[in-house]
Design a protein around this motif. Structure first.
Motif, mmCIF file in Angstrom:
data_model
loop_
_atom_site.group_PDB
_atom_site.id
_atom_site.type_symbol
_atom_site.label_atom_id
_atom_site.label_comp_id
_atom_site.label_asym_id
_atom_site.label_seq_id
_atom_site.Cartn_x
_atom_site.Cartn_y
_atom_site.Cartn_z
ATOM 1 N N ALA A 85 -22.957 47.796 0.989
ATOM 2 C CA ALA A 85 -24.049 47.378 -0.922
ATOM 3 C C ALA A 85 -25.051 46.675 0.794
ATOM 4 N N VAL A 86 -24.280 46.036 1.268
ATOM 5 C CA VAL A 86 -25.066 45.728 2.063
ATOM 6 C C VAL A 86 -26.386 46.274 3.450
ATOM 7 N N GLU A 87 -25.753 47.507 3.438
ATOM 8 C CA GLU A 87 -26.351 48.420 4.595
ATOM 9 C C GLU A 87 -27.393 48.658 3.327
ATOM 10 N N ALA A 88 -27.776 49.136 2.202
ATOM 11 C CA ALA A 88 -28.789 49.459 1.371
ATOM 12 C C ALA A 88 -29.691 48.286 1.367
ATOM 13 N N GLY A 89 -29.296 47.157 1.871
ATOM 14 C CA GLY A 89 -30.370 46.044 1.021
ATOM 15 C C GLY A 89 -29.720 45.067 -0.361
ATOM 16 N N HIS A 90 -28.287 45.346 -0.981
ATOM 17 C CA HIS A 90 -27.724 44.538 -2.311
ATOM 18 C C HIS A 90 -26.659 44.344 -2.100
ATOM 19 N N SER A 91 -26.054 43.301 -3.014
ATOM 20 C CA SER A 91 -24.681 42.248 -3.204
ATOM 21 C C SER A 91 -23.588 43.145 -2.678
ATOM 22 N N ALA A 92 -23.262 42.286 -2.148
ATOM 23 C CA ALA A 92 -21.865 42.491 -1.289
ATOM 24 C C ALA A 92 -20.453 42.375 -2.442
ATOM 25 N N ARG A 93 -21.531 41.628 -3.478
ATOM 26 C CA ARG A 93 -20.502 41.292 -4.655
ATOM 27 C C ARG A 93 -20.315 42.960 -5.498
ATOM 28 N N TRP A 94 -21.039 44.118 -5.071
ATOM 29 C CA TRP A 94 -20.061 45.205 -5.744
ATOM 30 C C TRP A 94 -18.757 45.274 -5.014
ATOM 31 N N SER A 95 -18.222 45.001 -4.267
ATOM 32 C CA SER A 95 -16.746 45.590 -3.048
ATOM 33 C C SER A 95 -15.441 44.933 -5.174
ATOM 34 N N TRP A 96 -16.333 44.130 -5.561
ATOM 35 C CA TRP A 96 -15.184 43.143 -6.751
ATOM 36 C C TRP A 96 -15.168 44.052 -7.802
ATOM 37 N N GLY A 414 -14.571 53.897 -13.079
ATOM 38 C CA GLY A 414 -15.604 54.866 -12.742
ATOM 39 C C GLY A 414 -17.178 54.916 -13.229
ATOM 40 N N LEU A 415 -17.219 53.880 -13.698
ATOM 41 C CA LEU A 415 -18.987 53.588 -13.893
ATOM 42 C C LEU A 415 -19.267 52.981 -12.990
ATOM 43 N N CYS A 416 -18.761 51.555 -12.852
ATOM 44 C CA CYS A 416 -19.294 50.899 -10.782
ATOM 45 C C CYS A 416 -18.983 52.043 -10.096
ATOM 46 N N PHE A 417 -18.355 52.916 -9.871
ATOM 47 C CA PHE A 417 -18.665 54.001 -8.398
ATOM 48 C C PHE A 417 -19.407 55.106 -8.461
ATOM 49 N N VAL A 418 -19.675 55.172 -10.043
ATOM 50 C CA VAL A 418 -20.733 56.513 -10.266
ATOM 51 C C VAL A 418 -22.365 55.455 -9.774
ATOM 52 N N VAL A 419 -21.716 54.511 -10.564
ATOM 53 C CA VAL A 419 -23.537 53.599 -11.030
ATOM 54 C C VAL A 419 -24.050 53.404 -10.128
ATOM 55 N N PHE A 420 -22.921 52.773 -8.131
ATOM 56 C CA PHE A 420 -23.380 52.484 -7.370
ATOM 57 C C PHE A 420 -24.283 53.760 -6.294
ATOM 58 N N ALA A 421 -23.277 54.669 -6.293
ATOM 59 C CA ALA A 421 -23.267 56.078 -5.779
ATOM 60 C C ALA A 421 -24.978 56.434 -6.203
ATOM 61 N N GLY A 422 -25.043 56.430 -7.103
ATOM 62 C CA GLY A 422 -26.407 57.004 -7.829
ATOM 63 C C GLY A 422 -27.452 55.979 -8.033
ATOM 64 N N TRP A 423 -27.054 54.919 -7.682
ATOM 65 C CA TRP A 423 -28.383 53.538 -7.679
ATOM 66 C C TRP A 423 -28.464 53.029 -6.834
ATOM 67 N N ILE A 424 -27.537 52.581 -6.133
ATOM 68 C CA ILE A 424 -27.226 51.783 -5.504
ATOM 69 C C ILE A 424 -27.056 51.856 -3.713
ATOM 70 N N MET A 425 -27.120 53.170 -2.752
ATOM 71 C CA MET A 425 -26.881 53.464 -1.957
ATOM 72 C C MET A 425 -27.671 54.222 -1.247
ATOM 73 N N GLY A 426 -28.869 54.808 -2.136
ATOM 74 C CA GLY A 426 -30.089 55.321 -1.665
ATOM 75 C C GLY A 426 -29.990 57.045 -1.629
#
Length: 467
Positions: A85-96, A414-426
């Motif tokens: 998340a930090v690498e992609a310029g987003h909040s580290a709170r995704w780790s929660w 599951g929603l968190c992980f698929v949204v992270f990969a689809g929208w946050i990682m780039g």
């Protein structure tokens, strides 16, 4: 971030070990009994087609998301989401979200160990011939005696947890990989032995018709059930697949491997049904009595067919191995996380986490006996209240933990992980990990991760809460 980063915990020797690990995580108690039962109840072949479609549209995209996140970061789930998340310029709170998933895995393990312990008990007593010639009432009374004895349940719960902790404590290569190379072939061999025996009962085709006769009028009846089970059957949403992905070789194809795992998991579930239902029919039992009767219906069936004692032992060893391979995948994500954060030895981290799960699991043990009259979640008409002794209805401790993990936390994870990969990682990071040669296939995969899978998960989540 360098894409050739290596996990501090080690790595699988090959993509086939990842397939064994992911399949072992996915194939559990639900695959051995729940899926075949659902096939029969919801229209046979029609349900199978709907289920396969849901696997492709929901299960595989989420599994792809977890695997590529894990391999990209080479870290435990919480640390992986934080770094990426930090690498992609987003909040580290995704780790929660990942941390909540790892806690969910431990809560599931706390009661999964208790049920896994039942299979160990049944291996011994099936081998002793306790069920030979027993009536249905006698088998039911036996199971009632097992769960009403807190000392007996605690003994087997402890044994199962120690088996799981032993594998994890030895590390990725010496523990996980070595054990999975043994456990998974044993599981397949036992399943084939049971299938071969079923073909001799004279009721094999009856089992085939029960599972695969196509009933188009029942297609819509099982859509929600198929969606829910497609999501849960691949063991996604808690970080188990993500940490296994962190140990995956860089040169392995994620998309091909994940699709292979999904197909093998489905194939195992279908084989389990073909192996079990002919035995049930041979005993004159009703196969639609419910998935919760694994420890009553089948022992009675094995006790009243030829060579049932031997095949009963084979079956419960199969159940124990399936539960064991799933249990270790529930413990590994948090072990890896604490090793990374605290630099403590894996042995001590495993010990304290296993002890914590074991302690919480005592609540499940007592739910069947000492706390049987205690309801922790009661609907009195005016609202929901926690903890009421002697309540007539509601959920006990085991029910509360099961409800919270399976109906709330797993879909949200599951929603968190698929949204992270689809929208946050780039797109670039996802494309690099998937290494798809076809732009069309990559675009389709990204579309499934961004839109179809999240929508499907939300529908499953709403349906679970509605039920």
């Amino acid at each position: 971030m360098s894409t050739d980063k290596v996990s501090v915990h080690g790595s699988w020797a090959s993509r086939w070990v990842f397939i064994l690990a992911a399949t072992g995580s996915a194939v559990g108690l639900g695959s051995i009994w729940k899926f075949p039962y659902m096939v029969g109840v919801y229209g046979g072949g029609a349900f199978v087609l709907v289920f396969l479609a849901c696997i492709a549209l929901i299960g595989v995209p989420v599994m792809l998301a977890e695997t590529l996140i894990g391999r990209r970061a080479r870290l435990s789930p919480a640390n992986a989401l934080k770094v990426l998340a930090v690498e992609a310029g987003h909040s580290a709170r995704w780790s929660w979200g990942a941390f909540a998933g790892m806690i969910t895995a431990l809560l599931i393990l706390s009661f999964y160990s208790v049920v896994g312990g039942w299979s160990l008990d049944y291996i011994i007593n099936m081998g002793k011939g306790d069920f030979q010639g027993a009536t249905a009432d006698e088998v039911g009374a036996y199971f009632g005696g097992v769960i009403s004895d807190p000392w007996r349940l605690t003994f087997w719960h402890t044994g199962f947890m120690l088996l799981s902790a032993f594998v994890i404590a030895r590390g990725v290569v010496a523990g996980l990989e070595r054990s999975l190379r043994i456990m998974m072939p044993i599981l397949f061999v036992l399943l084939l032995v049971l299938l071969g025996y079923s073909m001799t009962t004279g009721h094999f085709m009856e089992g085939v018709h029960f599972m695969f006769d196509f009933n188009p009028d029942r297609v819509l009846d099982g859509v929600l059930a198929a969606m829910g089970h497609a999501f849960f059957s691949l063991s996604v949403g808690v970080g188990s697949i993500m940490i296994y992905g962190a140990y995956m070789p860089k040169n392995a194809s994620i998309s091909g491997t994940v699709v292979g795992v999904a197909l093998i998991d489905t194939f195992v579930s279908l084989l389990a049904g073909l192996a079990l239902f002919p035995i049930v029919f041979a005993s004159g039992l009703n196969p639609g009595e419910g998935p919760g009767l694994m420890f009553v219906t089948l022992p009675f069936a094995f006790g009243n067919v030829a060579f049932g004692q031997l095949m009963g032992v084979v079956f419960f060893i199969l159940v124990a191995v399936a539960a064991w391979s799933s249990a270790i995948s529930l413990l590994e994500p948090m072990v890896a996380y604490l090793v990374e954060r605290t630099k403590m030895r894996r042995l001590w981290v495993t010990f304290w986490l296993a002890f914590s799960c074991w302690f919480v699991g005592l609540g499940t043990v007592f739910s069947f006996n000492i706390w049987k009259q205690a309801k922790f979640f009661v609907n009195e008409g005016s609202g929901f209240h926690f903890y009421q002794w002697g309540a007539a209805g509601g959920l006990d401790f085991f029910g509360v933990v099961d409800f919270f993990t399976s109906r709330i936390m797993l879909p949200l994870g599951g929603l968190c992980f698929v949204v992270f990969a689809g929208w946050i990682m780039g797109r670039g990071a996802v494309r690099d990990e998937l290494s798809m040669r076809s732009p069309v296939m990559f675009a389709l995969t990204l579309f499934l991760m961004r839109y179809v899978a999240p929508l499907g998960i939300l529908i499953v989540f709403a349906a679970q809460l509605w039920k």
